[in-house]
Design an enzyme around this catalytic site. Structure first.
Site, PDB file in Angstrom:
ATOM      1  N   GLN A  42      13.477  -6.428  -5.935  1.00 16.59           N
ATOM      2  CA  GLN A  42      12.694  -6.875  -7.095  1.00 16.59           C
ATOM      3  C   GLN A  42      12.678  -5.885  -8.260  1.00 16.59           C
ATOM      4  OE1 GLN A  42       8.942  -8.983  -6.446  1.00 16.59           O
ATOM      5  NE2 GLN A  42       7.936  -7.473  -7.741  1.00 16.59           N
ATOM      6  N   HIS A  72       0.837  -1.210   0.000  1.00 14.38           N
ATOM      7  CA  HIS A  72       0.000   0.000   0.000  1.00 14.38           C
ATOM      8  C   HIS A  72       0.866   1.253   0.000  1.00 14.38           C
ATOM      9  CE1 HIS A  72      -2.824  -2.928   2.175  1.00 14.38           C
ATOM     10  NE2 HIS A  72      -3.121  -2.903   0.904  1.00 14.38           N
ATOM     11  N   ASP A 108      -6.197   5.883   0.572  1.00 17.69           N
ATOM     12  CA  ASP A 108      -6.342   4.648  -0.199  1.00 17.69           C
ATOM     13  C   ASP A 108      -7.658   3.978   0.195  1.00 17.69           C
ATOM     14  OD1 ASP A 108      -5.867   3.155   2.118  1.00 17.69           O
ATOM     15  OD2 ASP A 108      -3.774   2.755   1.625  1.00 17.69           O
TER      16      ASP A 108
HETATM   17  N1  UDP Z   1       9.081  -6.744  -3.134  1.00 16.05           N
HETATM   18  C1  UDP Z   1      10.455  -6.641  -3.179  1.00 16.05           C
HETATM   19  N2  UDP Z   1      11.181  -7.746  -2.871  1.00 16.05           N
HETATM   20  C2  UDP Z   1      10.635  -8.940  -2.534  1.00 16.05           C
HETATM   21  C3  UDP Z   1       9.223  -9.031  -2.493  1.00 16.05           C
HETATM   22  C4  UDP Z   1       8.474  -7.908  -2.810  1.00 16.05           C
HETATM   23  O1  UDP Z   1      11.019  -5.582  -3.493  1.00 16.05           O
HETATM   24  O2  UDP Z   1      11.358  -9.888  -2.289  1.00 16.05           O
HETATM   25  C5  UDP Z   1       8.287  -5.545  -3.477  1.00 16.05           C
HETATM   26  C6  UDP Z   1       7.809  -5.633  -4.909  1.00 16.05           C
HETATM   27  O3  UDP Z   1       8.797  -5.100  -5.776  1.00 16.05           O
HETATM   28  C7  UDP Z   1       6.521  -4.837  -4.871  1.00 16.05           C
HETATM   29  C8  UDP Z   1       6.014  -5.026  -3.438  1.00 16.05           C
HETATM   30  O4  UDP Z   1       7.125  -5.490  -2.679  1.00 16.05           O
HETATM   31  O5  UDP Z   1       6.791  -3.477  -5.115  1.00 16.05           O
HETATM   32  C9  UDP Z   1       4.905  -6.060  -3.338  1.00 16.05           C
HETATM   33  O6  UDP Z   1       3.705  -5.486  -3.734  1.00 16.05           O
HETATM   34  P1  UDP Z   1       2.607  -6.317  -4.518  1.00 16.05           P
HETATM   35  O7  UDP Z   1       1.449  -5.397  -4.728  1.00 16.05           O
HETATM   36  O8  UDP Z   1       3.172  -6.920  -5.726  1.00 16.05           O
HETATM   37  O9  UDP Z   1       2.219  -7.515  -3.600  1.00 16.05           O
HETATM   38  P2  UDP Z   1       1.842  -7.658  -2.047  1.00 16.05           P
HETATM   39  O10 UDP Z   1       3.120  -7.895  -1.375  1.00 16.05           O
HETATM   40  O11 UDP Z   1       1.162  -6.393  -1.619  1.00 16.05           O
HETATM   41  O12 UDP Z   1       0.965  -8.862  -2.042  1.00 16.05           O
END
Ligand code: UDP
Length: 490
Positions: free
Chosen positions: A366, A26, A121
């Site tokens: 990521q 978020h 949000d």
């Molecule tokens: N992320 C990251 N490294 C990881 C796992 C996740 O940088 O090992 C970041 C990813 O790049 C994204 C966010 O965490 O920006 C995850 O958001 P997303 O909406 O995809 O999924 P959620 O974690 O909210 O289910």
């Protein structure tokens, strides 16, 4: 609270307060929206982050925003909610309870800040009543796509129309002007209508109708039909009645790859050939069962494709069980012994694959990995941030939805955008076996004559165009900024 000096000029600028609910998924899109409001549209900004237990990754993110001196960040702490929730309560309930409980603190922060505009949000809609008290315009930022937003809003109608459980319906739900939604694809809280999670979700759906406008993290070219349906007074616009702005895809920039902890990873990646590596990750909160982890490992090994895999210890229960606990930037949790992949990956996997793959514990940079030229595929849980990070880098996907609205995202990616393949049966219903995984990996990683890769490049181009100065999303955000410019600083 992170604070910085305020210049004389800023005193006269319209002041936007931007509220984020807890969780990295978020906070990231809120920060990216905030950066654009300041850098491209000259607005003064305070980001209010409702924080339960902020992870190291969240802290790092907020500090980097502060060091850029773009805005103030105010952390609003959540009071103890342990008496108000039950161990079985889902994410929406937890978020809703937290957001309700912080309302009194938020009111005093907002009353002292006296912003000229409030943007929240979807879980923060209750704060819209504070904007009404302050007599300022109020917007909701849906950090997701237009089709999901349509389902969310149309649940206010479906709740009256549909008898019994949504998942037991035989026909897809017809949402006016949008693609139908298959019962198995509905947002998690709709899976069981007899739960508190559903009731909280329904409140969010009604809350969506209370703003002066919606901002969506999507763009016209890929979702024109759904965006138009939200605006059309004869379709969903008849329920919604406020302007809808497609302002995406807003994604975080690639992290610096010079950090010591990531050096080996990027050194390895630099040596791999163009688009030869598949990145495997299930977001900030996704976890797999032990059996599924084993099958993914074997699938990668059988494919003989180069890979980077972010692993977490398997869980027997919920696929979202790490949602509020990971995001540690790879330090604290990954040091724990039980998190070491050798404890849960098939025996010999790490040594057999050491020449083709890298296993990372818990967390990887990521955004930087997806933008690296050697990465050519992404096996993802399809969280919307991850999806957008993949789309903006032109990386085709294996869509592996686990929770929240990810089943809809997977359907959108495979059936509407044509940039993904997915398992035949939902991974939350049946273990995806090794052969199927290996086949999907080979399919998306095929470099030549691969329509999925071609589509991914087209969508990347469309995304970059939408954000460019004459692009639809840039124009939509300018229109919103113009509205804000008309609001006097209080
Ligand atoms: N992320 C990251 N490294 C990881 C796992 C996740 O940088 O090992 C970041 C990813 O790049 C994204 C966010 O965490 O920006 C995850 O958001 P997303 O909406 O995809 O999924 P959620 O974690 O909210 O289910």
């Amino acid at each position: 609270m992170f604070n910085r000096a305020v210049s004389q000029m800023e005193i006269h600028m319209p002041h936007v307060a931007l509220l984020s609910s807890p969780g990295l998924g978020h906070i990231i899109p809120v920060i990216e929206l905030g950066k654009r409001l300041v850098l491209q549209h000259n607005l003064k900004l305070t980001i209010l982050v409702v924080a339960s237990q902020t992870s190291e990754a969240e802290d790092q993110l907020m500090k980097s925003v502060m060091s850029d001196k773009l805005c103030d960040i105010v952390e609003v702490a959540v009071p103890d909610i342990s008496d108000l929730i039950d161990a079985n309560d889902g994410i929406v309930t937890r978020l809703r309870v937290m957001m309700r409980q912080v309302c009194p603190s938020l009111r005093s922060v907002l009353c002292s800040l006296r912003p000229s505009v409030l943007i929240v949000d979807i879980f923060g809609f209750e704060a819209l009543s504070i904007a009404e008290e302050l007599k300022i315009p109020k917007f909701i930022y849906v950090a997701s796509h237009a089709w999901f937003t349509s389902l969310l809003i149309y649940t206010t109608v479906l709740d009256r129309q549909v008898q019994g459980q949504y998942v037991d319906q035989e026909e897809p739900f017809q949402i006016p002007g949008c693609s139908p939604v298959r019962p198995e694809d509905v947002f998690d809280p709709m899976l069981d209508r007899n739960t508190r999670e559903y009731q909280e979700y329904l409140r969010v759906a009604f809350g969506m109708l209370k703003s002066d406008g919606l901002l969506l993290n999507s763009w016209e070219d890929v979702q024109h039909k759904d965006l138009e349906s939200l605006r059309d007074p004869d379709l969903l616009g008849g329920i919604l009645k406020v302007p809808v702005y497609g302002i995406g895809p807003l994604v975080r920039p690639a992290e610096s790859n010079s950090q010591d902890s990531n050096r080996n990873l990027f050194d390895w990646l630099d040596k791999q050939s163009f688009e030869s590596v598949i990145f495997v990750s299930f977001g900030s909160g996704g976890t797999l069962s032990f059996e599924q982890t084993t099958e993914v490992a074997w699938g990668l090994e059988l494919s003989q494709q180069r890979f980077i895999w972010v692993t977490r210890p398997p869980t027997a229960g919920r696929a979202d069980s790490a949602f509020f606990s990971t995001g540690d930037g790879g330090s604290q949790q990954s040091d724990r012994d039980d998190h070491h992949p050798s404890n849960f990956l098939p025996e010999g996997f790490l040594s057999r694959t050491k020449n083709i793959g890298v296993v990372v514990q818990q967390w990887a940079p990521q955004a930087a990995l997806l933008s690296h030229p050697s990465v050519g595929g992404f096996l993802s849980h399809c969280g919307w941030n991850s999806t957008l990070e993949s789309l903006t880098n032109g990386v085709p996907m294996i869509a592996w939805p686990l929770y929240a609205e990810q089943r809809m995202n997977a359907t959108l990616l495979e059936e509407e955008l044509g940039v993904a393949v997915r398992p035949k049966v939902l991974p939350t219903k049946k273990v995806v076996e090794r052969d199927e995984t290996a086949t999907m990996v080979k399919q998306i990683m095929k470099l030549n004559n691969n329509p999925i890769r071609d589509r991914a490049r087209l969508i990347q181009h469309s995304a970059l165009k939408a954000l460019s100065e004459a692009g639809s999303s840039f124009i939509a955000l300018s229109q919103l900024a113009q509205q804000c410019q008309k609001c006097p600083n209080q």
